[in-house]
Scaffold this motif. Structure first.
Motif, PDB file in Angstrom:
ATOM      1  N   HIS A   1       0.878  -1.189   0.000  1.00 51.74           N
ATOM      2  CA  HIS A   1       0.000   0.000   0.000  1.00 51.74           C
ATOM      3  C   HIS A   1       0.905   1.226   0.000  1.00 51.74           C
ATOM      4  O   HIS A   1       1.043   1.920   1.018  1.00 51.74           O
TER       5      HIS A   1
ATOM      6  N   ASP B   1       0.668   4.168  -1.201  1.00 55.70           N
ATOM      7  CA  ASP B   1       0.057   5.471  -0.900  1.00 55.70           C
ATOM      8  C   ASP B   1      -0.409   5.576   0.546  1.00 55.70           C
ATOM      9  O   ASP B   1      -0.859   6.642   0.975  1.00 55.70           O
ATOM     10  N   SER B   2      -0.296   4.494   1.320  1.00 57.34           N
ATOM     11  CA  SER B   2      -0.656   4.553   2.737  1.00 57.34           C
ATOM     12  C   SER B   2       0.510   4.992   3.625  1.00 57.34           C
ATOM     13  O   SER B   2       0.315   5.243   4.812  1.00 57.34           O
TER      14      SER B   2
ATOM     15  N   GLU C   1       3.030  10.924   2.967  1.00 55.74           N
ATOM     16  CA  GLU C   1       3.409  11.458   1.656  1.00 55.74           C
ATOM     17  C   GLU C   1       4.907  11.754   1.567  1.00 55.74           C
ATOM     18  O   GLU C   1       5.542  11.453   0.546  1.00 55.74           O
TER      19      GLU C   1
ATOM     20  N   ARG D   1       7.129   8.519   0.810  1.00 56.95           N
ATOM     21  CA  ARG D   1       6.966   7.654  -0.370  1.00 56.95           C
ATOM     22  C   ARG D   1       8.170   7.679  -1.297  1.00 56.95           C
ATOM     23  O   ARG D   1       8.670   6.617  -1.698  1.00 56.95           O
TER      24      ARG D   1
ATOM     25  N   SER E   1      -4.624  -0.451  -4.378  1.00 61.16           N
ATOM     26  CA  SER E   1      -5.439   0.716  -4.038  1.00 61.16           C
ATOM     27  C   SER E   1      -6.570   0.367  -3.086  1.00 61.16           C
ATOM     28  O   SER E   1      -7.071  -0.767  -3.069  1.00 61.16           O
TER      29      SER E   1
ATOM     30  N   SER F   1      -7.095   6.628  -3.747  1.00 64.84           N
ATOM     31  CA  SER F   1      -5.921   5.766  -3.695  1.00 64.84           C
ATOM     32  C   SER F   1      -5.500   5.356  -5.105  1.00 64.84           C
ATOM     33  O   SER F   1      -4.304   5.352  -5.439  1.00 64.84           O
TER      34      SER F   1
ATOM     35  N   GLU G   1      -3.689   8.316  -6.718  1.00 62.96           N
ATOM     36  CA  GLU G   1      -2.341   8.536  -6.184  1.00 62.96           C
ATOM     37  C   GLU G   1      -1.380   7.446  -6.666  1.00 62.96           C
ATOM     38  O   GLU G   1      -0.232   7.739  -7.035  1.00 62.96           O
ATOM     39  N   ASN G   2      -1.831   6.210  -6.679  1.00 59.02           N
ATOM     40  CA  ASN G   2      -0.960   5.138  -7.174  1.00 59.02           C
ATOM     41  C   ASN G   2      -0.656   5.298  -8.657  1.00 59.02           C
ATOM     42  O   ASN G   2       0.446   4.965  -9.113  1.00 59.02           O
TER      43      ASN G   2
ATOM     44  N   LEU H   1       2.142   7.857  -8.783  1.00 61.48           N
ATOM     45  CA  LEU H   1       3.408   7.241  -8.387  1.00 61.48           C
ATOM     46  C   LEU H   1       3.959   6.361  -9.513  1.00 61.48           C
ATOM     47  O   LEU H   1       5.170   6.354  -9.779  1.00 61.48           O
TER      48      LEU H   1
END
Length: 273
Positions: free
Chosen positions: A14, A16-17, A20, A23, A42, A47, A50-51, A54
């Motif tokens: 995870h 994005d968990s 910030e 990461r 996600s 989520s 954001e993934n 990334l």
């Protein structure tokens, strides 16, 4: 790569968990530790977005998986939110983006905790939600990442078989011997977390499941116990998983690492990776 010539793959994280600000350093550290690929699963629409960002910043290294985690309220199968998410995922496919479907599945922990309090739990919306994602994985011919443990795995397998899904990954799996045999017959993958170093049931599964269908994962930032107690979960911990799987299978670290890496590449990055 710290003396080892095999690449590391974290088949379920995870990303994005993590906070910030953590990461980008985490990804840099993963590369330095020998990581070649991370599957960033996600939780929900935000989520997914954001993934995707990334993955766009780290093509090849980060492979996003898009879905809606089952241990939270289900999206109505005929409602606008699930429809919009599925259409968004279809748009990513139309643009030629590499991705998987996930994390999706059934709410084993939410259901059992609710029932343990003597309260009723309606699983039907979750099954309908999962079927939408299973059908989407079949439609787009993408791997699907499943949160489906114990008896829930059999319910997920029925949907996978009904929709003829070819590529499925049961992450951090726990379940009966009969279910394990059914999964292996279908050629579905299982991944082991760092708890393979200290959990008897996971060690038993890791010793018996077909080697060509095993992968490594962290489920980070989920924390672990045993030798990992008090430590941040990072992709580098997959090296500990490789070593332990090698010991359990009677393989050298190098042989285990190469085999496990090949499995992750085959499922998520394709034969040309």
């Amino acid at each position: 790569m710290h003396g080892a010539s095999y690449p590391l793959y974290d088949a379920h994280i995870h990303l994005d968990s993590y906070p910030e600000e953590r990461r980008e350093p985490l990804l840099a550290e993963a590369l330095a530790a020998g990581a070649a690929g991370l599957v960033a699963v996600s939780m929900d629409v935000a989520s997914c977005e954001e993934n995707r960002r990334l993955a766009q910043r780290h093509p090849g290294l980060v492979l996003p998986a898009y879905g809606h985690h089952p241990e939270q309220p289900a999206l109505a199968a005929d409602g606008p939110e699930l429809g919009r998410l599925c259409d968004w995922i279809r748009a990513r496919a139309a643009e030629g983006e590499p991705f998987a479907i996930g994390e999706v599945g059934l709410p084993y922990y939410l259901r059992t905790e609710t029932e343990s309090r003597g309260e009723p739990f309606d699983e039907a919306p979750y099954v309908r939600q999962l079927e939408r994602f299973v059908a989407l994985a079949a439609e787009l011919d993408r791997p699907i990442v499943l949160h489906a443990v114990y008896e829930d795995a059999d319910k997920a397998l029925e949907l996978l078989e009904r929709h003829r899904v070819r590529q499925a990954h049961f992450h951090w799996f726990k379940g009966s011997a009969a279910t394990v045999r059914r999964m292996a017959r279908s050629g579905y993958y299982v991944s082991c977390t760092p708890d393979v170093l200290y959990e008897p049931d996971i060690r038993e599964l890791a010793s018996a499941y077909p080697l060509e269908l095993l992968m490594t994962e962290t489920d980070g930032p989920w924390p672990f116990e045993g030798p990992f107690a008090g430590r941040e979960t990072t992709p580098a911990m997959t090296r500990d998983v490789v070593r332990e799987l090698g010991r359990l299978r009677g393989l050298s670290e190098e042989a285990a690492g190469r085999a496990l890496a090949a499995n992750a590449r085959r499922l998520y990055w394709g034969p040309d990776a």
